[in-house]
Design a protein around this motif. Structure first.
Motif, PDB file in Angstrom:
ATOM      1  N   LEU A 184      58.690  79.675   0.239  1.00 35.48           N
ATOM      2  CA  LEU A 184      59.898  78.859   0.338  1.00 35.48           C
ATOM      3  C   LEU A 184      61.176  79.694   0.335  1.00 35.48           C
ATOM      4  CD1 LEU A 184      60.238  75.679   0.350  1.00 35.48           C
ATOM      5  CD2 LEU A 184      61.207  76.018  -1.919  1.00 35.48           C
ATOM      6  N   LEU A 185      62.031  79.461   1.329  1.00 36.91           N
ATOM      7  CA  LEU A 185      63.345  80.086   1.414  1.00 36.91           C
ATOM      8  C   LEU A 185      64.365  78.968   1.518  1.00 36.91           C
ATOM      9  CD1 LEU A 185      62.384  82.537   4.300  1.00 36.91           C
ATOM     10  CD2 LEU A 185      62.696  83.180   1.888  1.00 36.91           C
ATOM     11  N   LYS A 186      65.457  79.071   0.715  1.00 38.31           N
ATOM     12  CA  LYS A 186      66.400  77.961   0.692  1.00 38.31           C
ATOM     13  C   LYS A 186      67.694  78.321   1.404  1.00 38.31           C
ATOM     14  CE  LYS A 186      67.986  75.423  -3.228  1.00 38.31           C
ATOM     15  NZ  LYS A 186      67.559  75.042  -4.572  1.00 38.31           N
ATOM     16  N   VAL A 187      68.146  77.440   2.278  1.00 30.68           N
ATOM     17  CA  VAL A 187      69.399  77.668   2.976  1.00 30.68           C
ATOM     18  C   VAL A 187      70.422  76.621   2.526  1.00 30.68           C
ATOM     19  CG1 VAL A 187      68.510  76.410   4.980  1.00 30.68           C
ATOM     20  CG2 VAL A 187      70.440  77.896   5.268  1.00 30.68           C
ATOM     21  N   ASP A 188      71.674  77.094   2.343  1.00 32.84           N
ATOM     22  CA  ASP A 188      72.740  76.200   1.906  1.00 32.84           C
ATOM     23  C   ASP A 188      73.383  75.566   3.132  1.00 32.84           C
ATOM     24  OD1 ASP A 188      74.961  74.949   0.959  1.00 32.84           O
ATOM     25  OD2 ASP A 188      75.948  76.765   0.222  1.00 32.84           O
ATOM     26  N   THR A 189      73.065  74.288   3.372  1.00 32.32           N
ATOM     27  CA  THR A 189      73.518  73.651   4.606  1.00 32.32           C
ATOM     28  C   THR A 189      74.868  72.962   4.468  1.00 32.32           C
ATOM     29  OG1 THR A 189      72.286  71.689   4.046  1.00 32.32           O
ATOM     30  CG2 THR A 189      71.204  73.225   5.495  1.00 32.32           C
ATOM     31  N   SER A 190      75.544  73.179   3.328  1.00 34.27           N
ATOM     32  CA  SER A 190      76.884  72.604   3.205  1.00 34.27           C
ATOM     33  C   SER A 190      77.881  73.424   4.030  1.00 34.27           C
ATOM     34  CB  SER A 190      77.315  72.573   1.742  1.00 34.27           C
ATOM     35  OG  SER A 190      77.476  73.891   1.269  1.00 34.27           O
ATOM     36  N   LYS A 191      77.467  74.588   4.491  1.00 34.24           N
ATOM     37  CA  LYS A 191      78.337  75.481   5.271  1.00 34.24           C
ATOM     38  C   LYS A 191      78.369  75.049   6.744  1.00 34.24           C
ATOM     39  CE  LYS A 191      79.130  78.571   1.948  1.00 34.24           C
ATOM     40  NZ  LYS A 191      78.368  77.985   0.873  1.00 34.24           N
ATOM     41  N   PRO A 192      79.384  75.545   7.481  1.00 32.35           N
ATOM     42  CA  PRO A 192      79.432  75.211   8.914  1.00 32.35           C
ATOM     43  C   PRO A 192      78.181  75.700   9.664  1.00 32.35           C
ATOM     44  CG  PRO A 192      81.480  76.245   8.217  1.00 32.35           C
ATOM     45  CD  PRO A 192      80.530  76.346   7.059  1.00 32.35           C
ATOM     46  N   VAL A 193      77.945  75.083  10.792  1.00 30.39           N
ATOM     47  CA  VAL A 193      76.749  75.337  11.600  1.00 30.39           C
ATOM     48  C   VAL A 193      76.475  76.843  11.818  1.00 30.39           C
ATOM     49  CG1 VAL A 193      75.817  75.000  13.939  1.00 30.39           C
ATOM     50  CG2 VAL A 193      76.892  73.100  12.757  1.00 30.39           C
ATOM     51  N   GLU A 194      77.521  77.606  12.187  1.00 36.20           N
ATOM     52  CA  GLU A 194      77.315  79.036  12.503  1.00 36.20           C
ATOM     53  C   GLU A 194      76.911  79.802  11.261  1.00 36.20           C
ATOM     54  OE1 GLU A 194      80.394  77.543  13.038  1.00 36.20           O
ATOM     55  OE2 GLU A 194      79.696  76.855  15.010  1.00 36.20           O
ATOM     56  N   GLU A 195      77.491  79.417  10.114  1.00 35.03           N
ATOM     57  CA  GLU A 195      77.163  80.120   8.875  1.00 35.03           C
ATOM     58  C   GLU A 195      75.725  79.840   8.444  1.00 35.03           C
ATOM     59  OE1 GLU A 195      79.730  80.189   5.168  1.00 35.03           O
ATOM     60  OE2 GLU A 195      81.201  79.925   6.781  1.00 35.03           O
ATOM     61  N   VAL A 196      75.309  78.608   8.634  1.00 37.65           N
ATOM     62  CA  VAL A 196      73.926  78.259   8.315  1.00 37.65           C
ATOM     63  C   VAL A 196      72.992  79.080   9.206  1.00 37.65           C
ATOM     64  CG1 VAL A 196      72.219  76.395   8.329  1.00 37.65           C
ATOM     65  CG2 VAL A 196      74.558  75.926   7.577  1.00 37.65           C
TER      66      VAL A 196
END
Ligand code: AP5
Ligand code: ZN
Length: 206
Positions: A184-196
């Motif tokens: 499992l790897l977690k990504v913070d999707t509260s950021k703008p599309v390019e940052e994600v």
């Protein structure tokens, strides 16, 4: 490589999968897109799936597992993103079995973290280019001027709420399942599309 995109509706799985397809030649397998296509064509699968999808419920596991089995057979050694599959523990177990037979396994699971309120905001503004499947948002990622876009049938507030409930009850247990497998790897999707997208590329070492 086989990468799973796990996360609630509207978290940005489809958006990011399209980027990896375009830039790195991954192939996106979206069970949602496959089902919507079947509904549009009016096939037996489409007729069966429609009543579940319209209510925000999951289509039965055996139906979905059959679709994935066929797709994986067809795509053999390609790099794949599973977008929206697995969504239940039985689906995850079936996938592990399937891959084991081919001496393969899931390489990584990216968890798209997002709050319920943000999901509602994103899905109510979502628009789709019916020709390419590219995903836009009227505010956060507006479609190009003049492009004809459509709204998804299940992006109505009552259905969105049901999909969220289904996610919390039936899909969230997969977080533990893949944590145990150390995938499992977690990504913070509260950021703008390019940052994600940058976070994901770093995680996958692309
Ligand atoms: P499916 O099509 O998989 O829908 P979902 O999981 O509900 O996910 P979405 O497609 O709604 O969201 P997404 O994460 O792809 O977000 P997107 O990138 O579009 O499934 C639909 C139905 O099919 C299910 O309800 C079920 O009935 C059935 N089904 C499918 N798979 C199944 C399975 N395995 N088992 C059983 N049944 C199954 O982004 C959303 C919006 O946010 C867009 O407008 C986008 O522009 C915007 N956005 C994206 N990222 C950002 C960002 N970083 N910042 C701001 N806005 C952003
Ligand atoms: Zn999607």
């Amino acid at each position: 490589k086989i990468i799973i995109f796990l996360g609630p509706p509207g978290a940005g799985k489809g958006t990011q999968a399209k980027f990896l397809e375009k830039d790195y030649g991954f192939i996106q397998i979206s069970t949602g897109d496959i089902l919507r296509e079947a509904v549009k064509k009016g096939t037996e699968l489409g007729k069966l799936a429609k009543k579940y999808m319209d209510e925000g419920k999951l289509v039965p596991d055996d139906v979905i597992v059959g679709i994935i089995e066929e797709k994986l057979e067809e795509l053999k050694d390609k790099n794949i993103i599973l977008d929206g599959f697995p969504r239940t523990i039985p689906q995850a177990e079936a996938l592990d079995e399937m891959l084991k037979k081919k001496n393969k396994e899931v390489d990584a699971v990216i968890l798209f973290d997002i709050s319920d309120e943000e999901v509602i905001r994103r899905l109510s503004g979502r628009r789709i280019d019916p020709k390419t499947g590219n995903v836009y948002h009227i505010e956060f990622n507006p479609p190009p001027e003049g492009l004809e876009v459509i709204q998804r049938e299940d992006d109505k507030e009552e259905v969105i709420r049901k999909r969220l409930e289904v996610y919390h009850n039936q899909t969230e247990p997969l977080i533990e399942y893949y944590k145990k497998q150390n995938k499992l790897l977690k990504v913070d999707t509260s950021k703008p599309v390019e940052e994600v997208y940058n976070q994901i590329k770093n995680m996958l070492k692309l």
